[in-house]
Design a protein around this motif. Sequence first.
Motif, PDB file in Angstrom:
ATOM      1  N   PRO A   1       0.835  -1.205   0.000  1.00  0.00           N
ATOM      2  CA  PRO A   1       0.000   0.000   0.000  1.00  0.00           C
ATOM      3  C   PRO A   1       0.868   1.254   0.000  1.00  0.00           C
ATOM      4  O   PRO A   1       1.889   1.305   0.683  1.00  0.00           O
ATOM      5  CB  PRO A   1      -0.790  -0.127   1.311  1.00  0.00           C
ATOM      6  N   GLY A   2       0.465   2.220  -0.749  1.00  0.00           N
ATOM      7  CA  GLY A   2       1.254   3.444  -0.854  1.00  0.00           C
ATOM      8  C   GLY A   2       2.059   3.445  -2.137  1.00  0.00           C
ATOM      9  O   GLY A   2       1.960   4.359  -2.948  1.00  0.00           O
ATOM     10  N   MET A   3       2.827   2.372  -2.333  1.00  0.00           N
ATOM     11  CA  MET A   3       3.607   2.295  -3.569  1.00  0.00           C
ATOM     12  C   MET A   3       2.752   1.806  -4.737  1.00  0.00           C
ATOM     13  O   MET A   3       2.949   2.235  -5.876  1.00  0.00           O
ATOM     14  CB  MET A   3       4.792   1.356  -3.397  1.00  0.00           C
ATOM     15  N   THR A   4       1.814   0.917  -4.465  1.00  0.00           N
ATOM     16  CA  THR A   4       1.044   0.300  -5.547  1.00  0.00           C
ATOM     17  C   THR A   4       0.316   1.345  -6.379  1.00  0.00           C
ATOM     18  O   THR A   4       0.429   1.360  -7.611  1.00  0.00           O
ATOM     19  CB  THR A   4       0.003  -0.679  -4.970  1.00  0.00           C
ATOM     20  N   GLU A   5      -0.435   2.200  -5.706  1.00  0.00           N
ATOM     21  CA  GLU A   5      -1.207   3.215  -6.418  1.00  0.00           C
ATOM     22  C   GLU A   5      -0.288   4.149  -7.195  1.00  0.00           C
ATOM     23  O   GLU A   5      -0.596   4.540  -8.320  1.00  0.00           O
ATOM     24  CB  GLU A   5      -2.058   4.019  -5.427  1.00  0.00           C
ATOM     25  N   LYS A   6       0.833   4.500  -6.572  1.00  0.00           N
ATOM     26  CA  LYS A   6       1.790   5.395  -7.217  1.00  0.00           C
ATOM     27  C   LYS A   6       2.380   4.739  -8.470  1.00  0.00           C
ATOM     28  O   LYS A   6       2.472   5.378  -9.534  1.00  0.00           O
ATOM     29  CB  LYS A   6       2.905   5.728  -6.217  1.00  0.00           C
ATOM     30  N   ALA A   7       2.763   3.486  -8.353  1.00  0.00           N
ATOM     31  CA  ALA A   7       3.363   2.772  -9.491  1.00  0.00           C
ATOM     32  C   ALA A   7       2.354   2.630 -10.626  1.00  0.00           C
ATOM     33  O   ALA A   7       2.687   2.837 -11.800  1.00  0.00           O
ATOM     34  CB  ALA A   7       3.863   1.398  -9.039  1.00  0.00           C
ATOM     35  N   LEU A   8       1.113   2.287 -10.285  1.00  0.00           N
ATOM     36  CA  LEU A   8       0.087   2.128 -11.327  1.00  0.00           C
ATOM     37  C   LEU A   8      -0.198   3.463 -12.009  1.00  0.00           C
ATOM     38  O   LEU A   8      -0.345   3.525 -13.238  1.00  0.00           O
ATOM     39  CB  LEU A   8      -1.203   1.558 -10.722  1.00  0.00           C
ATOM     40  N   ALA A   9      -0.274   4.529 -11.224  1.00  0.00           N
ATOM     41  CA  ALA A   9      -0.546   5.845 -11.807  1.00  0.00           C
ATOM     42  C   ALA A   9       0.585   6.260 -12.751  1.00  0.00           C
ATOM     43  O   ALA A   9       0.339   6.848 -13.813  1.00  0.00           O
ATOM     44  CB  ALA A   9      -0.725   6.884 -10.695  1.00  0.00           C
ATOM     45  N   GLN A  10       1.828   5.935 -12.373  1.00  0.00           N
ATOM     46  CA  GLN A  10       2.966   6.257 -13.249  1.00  0.00           C
ATOM     47  C   GLN A  10       2.879   5.482 -14.559  1.00  0.00           C
ATOM     48  O   GLN A  10       3.196   6.005 -15.629  1.00  0.00           O
ATOM     49  CB  GLN A  10       4.291   5.934 -12.541  1.00  0.00           C
ATOM     50  N   ILE A  11       2.447   4.224 -14.479  1.00  0.00           N
ATOM     51  CA  ILE A  11       2.327   3.392 -15.688  1.00  0.00           C
ATOM     52  C   ILE A  11       1.235   3.953 -16.601  1.00  0.00           C
ATOM     53  O   ILE A  11       1.400   4.052 -17.824  1.00  0.00           O
ATOM     54  CB  ILE A  11       2.038   1.921 -15.297  1.00  0.00           C
TER      55      ILE A  11
END
Lengths: 84, 148
Positions: free
Chosen positions: B54-64
């Motif tokens: 949590p925290g990184m997942t949303e950020k990584a997906l948004a970057q993709i």
Amino acid sequence: MITLVYLARLRETLGTSAEKVEPPHEVGTVAALLAWLRTRGGAWAAELAPGRAVRVAVNYDVARPDTPVKAGDEVALFPPVTGG
Amino acid sequence: MPVRVQTGDFDVAREIAALRAGDTRVGAVAAFIGLVRDINDAAAVSTLTLEHYPGMTEKALAQIVDEAKSRWSVYDALVVHRVGELKPTDQIVLVVVTGAHRGEAFAACEFIMDYLKTRAPFWKKEQTPAGERWVEARTSDDDAAARW
């Protein structure tokens, strides 16, 4: 203090999900942090050995061996991802 | 929200309808749905447990998603990824891309999935008759992501 987070298989083999650590001053990169953790021996030395597939994120961004780490950072260690 | 991580199921038709609602420019919608299979690496799978960071997942997906939007001329994109305990036939992941034409929408959708498989912090654990095991990353997934 650095917050370490362990995920998935690493959390199980290392037996902990998170901890706060105070590494020596010269530990300023991801590679140095892993080397310092390996000095704990046992599962730490085995799981974090050079060549093992350990991925690292610093403050929620994918990190490389030369990525800086400093007090206040959240550093996560995990195996290669398998979502989707 | 272009990305969501949730334990509950998703309704594909409703997600697509919401993404393209009122957007008269859209001439193409490409969608990918990933499902839980009952067999993997020659072992029967009864339950698949998905963990994330949590925290990184949303950020990584948004970057993709942002990367896909910058590379292809598409209008909008959505990623929904489930976590927790799933069973064979359950839906795991949904990627939807809207655009003017199919070529760009297909490419952006495939790119998002290939990058998600290698960069988003999710991990699968399988329950099999021989016990539980963590799913190993596949080099074919790295190869797929490297194409882009």
